[in-house]
Design an enzyme around this catalytic site. Sequence first.
Site, PDB file in Angstrom:
ATOM      1  N   GLU A   1     -14.420 -21.565  26.589  1.00  0.00           N
ATOM      2  CA  GLU A   1     -13.564 -22.400  27.456  1.00  0.00           C
ATOM      3  C   GLU A   1     -13.046 -21.616  28.667  1.00  0.00           C
ATOM      4  O   GLU A   1     -11.885 -21.743  29.061  1.00  0.00           O
ATOM      5  CB  GLU A   1     -12.434 -23.035  26.653  1.00  0.00           C
ATOM      6  CG  GLU A   1     -12.980 -24.132  25.756  1.00  0.00           C
ATOM      7  CD  GLU A   1     -11.937 -24.997  25.131  1.00  0.00           C
ATOM      8  OE1 GLU A   1     -10.954 -25.321  25.817  1.00  0.00           O
ATOM      9  OE2 GLU A   1     -12.109 -25.342  23.964  1.00  0.00           O
ATOM     10  N   GLY A   2     -13.924 -20.813  29.246  1.00  0.00           N
ATOM     11  CA  GLY A   2     -13.555 -19.999  30.401  1.00  0.00           C
ATOM     12  C   GLY A   2     -13.160 -18.622  29.942  1.00  0.00           C
ATOM     13  O   GLY A   2     -12.166 -18.471  29.221  1.00  0.00           O
TER      14      GLY A   2
ATOM     15  N   ARG B   1       0.832  -1.213   0.000  1.00  0.00           N
ATOM     16  CA  ARG B   1       0.000   0.000   0.000  1.00  0.00           C
ATOM     17  C   ARG B   1       0.870   1.267   0.000  1.00  0.00           C
ATOM     18  O   ARG B   1       1.719   1.448   0.883  1.00  0.00           O
ATOM     19  CB  ARG B   1      -0.890  -0.003   1.252  1.00  0.00           C
ATOM     20  CG  ARG B   1      -1.694   1.256   1.469  1.00  0.00           C
ATOM     21  CD  ARG B   1      -2.790   1.402   0.449  1.00  0.00           C
ATOM     22  NE  ARG B   1      -3.639   2.537   0.736  1.00  0.00           N
ATOM     23  CZ  ARG B   1      -4.525   3.030  -0.137  1.00  0.00           C
ATOM     24  NH1 ARG B   1      -4.665   2.478  -1.342  1.00  0.00           N
ATOM     25  NH2 ARG B   1      -5.267   4.062   0.189  1.00  0.00           N
TER      26      ARG B   1
ATOM     27  N   GLN C   1       7.204   4.927  10.527  1.00  0.00           N
ATOM     28  CA  GLN C   1       7.580   4.290  11.792  1.00  0.00           C
ATOM     29  C   GLN C   1       6.344   3.864  12.607  1.00  0.00           C
ATOM     30  O   GLN C   1       6.362   2.858  13.311  1.00  0.00           O
ATOM     31  CB  GLN C   1       8.450   5.243  12.612  1.00  0.00           C
ATOM     32  CG  GLN C   1       9.210   4.514  13.702  1.00  0.00           C
ATOM     33  CD  GLN C   1      10.096   5.448  14.489  1.00  0.00           C
ATOM     34  OE1 GLN C   1       9.656   6.491  14.972  1.00  0.00           O
ATOM     35  NE2 GLN C   1      11.358   5.084  14.630  1.00  0.00           N
TER      36      GLN C   1
ATOM     37  N   GLY D   1      -6.348   0.264   7.117  1.00  0.00           N
ATOM     38  CA  GLY D   1      -7.153   1.484   6.971  1.00  0.00           C
ATOM     39  C   GLY D   1      -8.605   1.142   6.662  1.00  0.00           C
ATOM     40  O   GLY D   1      -9.150   0.167   7.195  1.00  0.00           O
TER      41      GLY D   1
HETATM   42  C1  LIG Z   1     -19.506 -19.633  20.150  1.00  0.00           C
HETATM   43  C2  LIG Z   1     -19.424 -20.293  21.497  1.00  0.00           C
HETATM   44  C3  LIG Z   1     -19.055 -21.623  21.566  1.00  0.00           C
HETATM   45  C4  LIG Z   1     -19.051 -22.279  22.808  1.00  0.00           C
HETATM   46  N1  LIG Z   1     -18.766 -23.615  22.858  1.00  0.00           N
HETATM   47  C5  LIG Z   1     -18.970 -24.277  24.027  1.00  0.00           C
HETATM   48  C6  LIG Z   1     -18.887 -25.709  24.080  1.00  0.00           C
HETATM   49  O1  LIG Z   1     -18.579 -26.380  23.097  1.00  0.00           O
HETATM   50  N2  LIG Z   1     -19.174 -26.324  25.256  1.00  0.00           N
HETATM   51  C7  LIG Z   1     -19.516 -25.633  26.386  1.00  0.00           C
HETATM   52  O2  LIG Z   1     -19.779 -26.255  27.403  1.00  0.00           O
HETATM   53  N3  LIG Z   1     -19.582 -24.276  26.366  1.00  0.00           N
HETATM   54  C8  LIG Z   1     -19.324 -23.600  25.220  1.00  0.00           C
HETATM   55  N4  LIG Z   1     -19.422 -22.224  25.188  1.00  0.00           N
HETATM   56  C9  LIG Z   1     -19.791 -21.512  26.420  1.00  0.00           C
HETATM   57  C10 LIG Z   1     -18.658 -20.664  26.958  1.00  0.00           C
HETATM   58  O3  LIG Z   1     -17.659 -21.456  27.538  1.00  0.00           O
HETATM   59  C11 LIG Z   1     -19.316 -19.682  27.962  1.00  0.00           C
HETATM   60  O4  LIG Z   1     -20.031 -18.744  27.174  1.00  0.00           O
HETATM   61  C12 LIG Z   1     -18.317 -19.008  28.850  1.00  0.00           C
HETATM   62  O5  LIG Z   1     -17.749 -19.913  29.744  1.00  0.00           O
HETATM   63  C13 LIG Z   1     -18.943 -17.840  29.654  1.00  0.00           C
HETATM   64  O6  LIG Z   1     -20.167 -18.185  30.220  1.00  0.00           O
HETATM   65  P1  LIG Z   1     -21.415 -17.171  30.009  1.00  0.00           P
HETATM   66  O7  LIG Z   1     -21.542 -16.936  28.563  1.00  0.00           O
HETATM   67  O8  LIG Z   1     -22.578 -17.751  30.700  1.00  0.00           O
HETATM   68  O9  LIG Z   1     -20.964 -15.832  30.688  1.00  0.00           O
HETATM   69  P2  LIG Z   1     -21.113 -15.431  32.241  1.00  0.00           P
HETATM   70  O10 LIG Z   1     -20.535 -16.521  33.077  1.00  0.00           O
HETATM   71  O11 LIG Z   1     -22.495 -14.999  32.489  1.00  0.00           O
HETATM   72  O12 LIG Z   1     -20.140 -14.194  32.309  1.00  0.00           O
HETATM   73  C14 LIG Z   1     -20.548 -12.877  31.905  1.00  0.00           C
HETATM   74  C15 LIG Z   1     -19.401 -11.934  32.223  1.00  0.00           C
HETATM   75  O13 LIG Z   1     -19.152 -11.934  33.645  1.00  0.00           O
HETATM   76  C16 LIG Z   1     -17.810 -12.286  33.893  1.00  0.00           C
HETATM   77  N5  LIG Z   1     -17.725 -13.071  35.122  1.00  0.00           N
HETATM   78  C17 LIG Z   1     -18.479 -14.144  35.490  1.00  0.00           C
HETATM   79  N6  LIG Z   1     -18.106 -14.618  36.676  1.00  0.00           N
HETATM   80  C18 LIG Z   1     -17.083 -13.843  37.097  1.00  0.00           C
HETATM   81  C19 LIG Z   1     -16.259 -13.816  38.248  1.00  0.00           C
HETATM   82  N7  LIG Z   1     -16.390 -14.722  39.226  1.00  0.00           N
HETATM   83  N8  LIG Z   1     -15.307 -12.851  38.341  1.00  0.00           N
HETATM   84  C20 LIG Z   1     -15.153 -11.938  37.350  1.00  0.00           C
HETATM   85  N9  LIG Z   1     -15.889 -11.916  36.232  1.00  0.00           N
HETATM   86  C21 LIG Z   1     -16.842 -12.847  36.105  1.00  0.00           C
HETATM   87  C22 LIG Z   1     -17.370 -13.077  32.669  1.00  0.00           C
HETATM   88  O14 LIG Z   1     -15.963 -13.064  32.520  1.00  0.00           O
HETATM   89  C23 LIG Z   1     -18.081 -12.339  31.559  1.00  0.00           C
HETATM   90  O15 LIG Z   1     -17.357 -11.211  31.206  1.00  0.00           O
HETATM   91  C24 LIG Z   1     -19.370 -21.555  23.971  1.00  0.00           C
HETATM   92  C25 LIG Z   1     -19.693 -20.201  23.890  1.00  0.00           C
HETATM   93  C26 LIG Z   1     -19.739 -19.570  22.677  1.00  0.00           C
HETATM   94  C27 LIG Z   1     -20.134 -18.113  22.612  1.00  0.00           C
END
Ligand SMILES: Cc1cc2nc3c(=O)[nH]c(=O)nc-3n(C[C@H](O)[C@H](O)[C@H](O)COP(=O)(O)OP(=O)(O)OC[C@H]3O[C@@H](n4cnc5c(N)ncnc54)[C@H](O)[C@@H]3O)c2cc1C
Length: 380
Positions: free
Chosen positions: A363-364, A268, A279, A339
């Site tokens: 996964e957490g 680009r 830089q 951009g």
């Molecule tokens: C596309 C997709 C694929 C997935 N695939 C799988 C799968 O194959 N199998 C499966 O079992 N799950 C799966 N998940 C689930 C995923 O692991 C969860 O969405 C995730 O663990 C968070 O849970 P929640 O969405 O209920 O958020 P919540 O637990 O409601 O969290 C909401 C917010 O609060 C924060 N929070 C919650 N508790 C605390 C705490 N104690 N301290 C500080 N902050 C906190 C979280 O970090 C987040 O920012 C998937 C999710 C998505 C979106």
Amino acid sequence: MIDFSLTEEQQALRDLARDFARDKIAPVAQDYDQTSTHPQDLINGAHNLGLMNLTVPEAYNGGGLGALEDCLVAEEFAAGCAGVATTIMGNSLALTPIVLAGTPEQLEQFVAPFCAAPNLAAFCLTEAGAGSDVASMRTTVRREGDEYVLNGSKRFITNGGTSSLYTVFATLDPSLKHKGICAFIVPGDTPGLSFGKKEDKMGQRASDTREVIFDNLRIPVANRLGQEGEGFLIAMKTLDRARAGVAALALGVGRAAMEAALEYAQQRQQFGQPIAQFQAIQFMLADMAMKVETARLMVWKAAWLTDNGRPNSLESSIAKCYASDIAMEVTTDAVQIFGGYGYIKEYPVEKYMRDAKLMQIYEGTNQIQRLVIARNLLRR
Ligand SMILES: Cc1cc2nc3c(=O)[nH]c(=O)nc-3n(C[C@H](O)[C@H](O)[C@H](O)COP(=O)(O)OP(=O)(O)OC[C@H]3O[C@@H](n4cnc5c(N)ncnc54)[C@H](O)[C@@H]3O)c2cc1C
């Protein structure tokens, strides 16, 4: 002794995955993303090349390889398309509870035929009301003679509806919290198993995500993994292992974004010269390289700990949290380097940015990873 070089076999495996990702996955990544199509042909292709189920022992038709090899392949696949990579690598997450806690009979009955064909598996832990707080799950299980009966539903399940095998976590009694959780193997054709609509996602759209529903679903007692009440531990051990894999997926997306930005910056022209001469752009590229390289070190260390049977909870959480945070930063900077073109779907980097976001969540979440890291530090 510290040695960062890969063996010839590891290099060959990585090259095989890299070629497949470049030649087969990347060219169709935009299409799969836009149409949100299930990538069965790519699953078939990866299976034909022996690039699936790498950590399952060879005796059960798996690759008989370690966590490091799994991460090498995950990075390459994700550099091609994170959604496709999540679909394929979802098997590692779903099969790990069986590899860790399954009996030889369970591995023979369920895993060996599963791995012999291009099948998918799903890990069913999260619920609508139980995300980060896994122990508050409401999916119940009760024993009736030689059978267990499952009722409830799981939310956001990767490969939900497209899998032939489900590892499912359910509670004997919600008031028992983590002590009541049990783990089960549920074949995909079990009566009482159904699925919700496919989620319409921001990114990783080639990966299917659905609700998984259990309505008086009956399975033999022989399908239970470990003992009653051991499900929570099995899930946590599985996640400790799997987090290096998620980190590797994030690394792959970050690397792909960096490579795209590097190439674009040299092509680009603005103010009569390639933007790579500025830089400000060079420093962004340098930061990207630092982040990608350090993430890979952490991914490899976490995988190495797993492969050497050492505790890895701290390092796998650091790897997952760090790699996914830097993937978000690197992909965002890649959009900046492109951009206005970076914001347009015709160019690859907006997809990288959307795909990276999920890695900070599934996964957490990265908040939960930081909790795990802090707890490990305070315990020392
Ligand atoms: C596309 C997709 C694929 C997935 N695939 C799988 C799968 O194959 N199998 C499966 O079992 N799950 C799966 N998940 C689930 C995923 O692991 C969860 O969405 C995730 O663990 C968070 O849970 P929640 O969405 O209920 O958020 P919540 O637990 O409601 O969290 C909401 C917010 O609060 C924060 N929070 C919650 N508790 C605390 C705490 N104690 N301290 C500080 N902050 C906190 C979280 O970090 C987040 O920012 C998937 C999710 C998505 C979106």
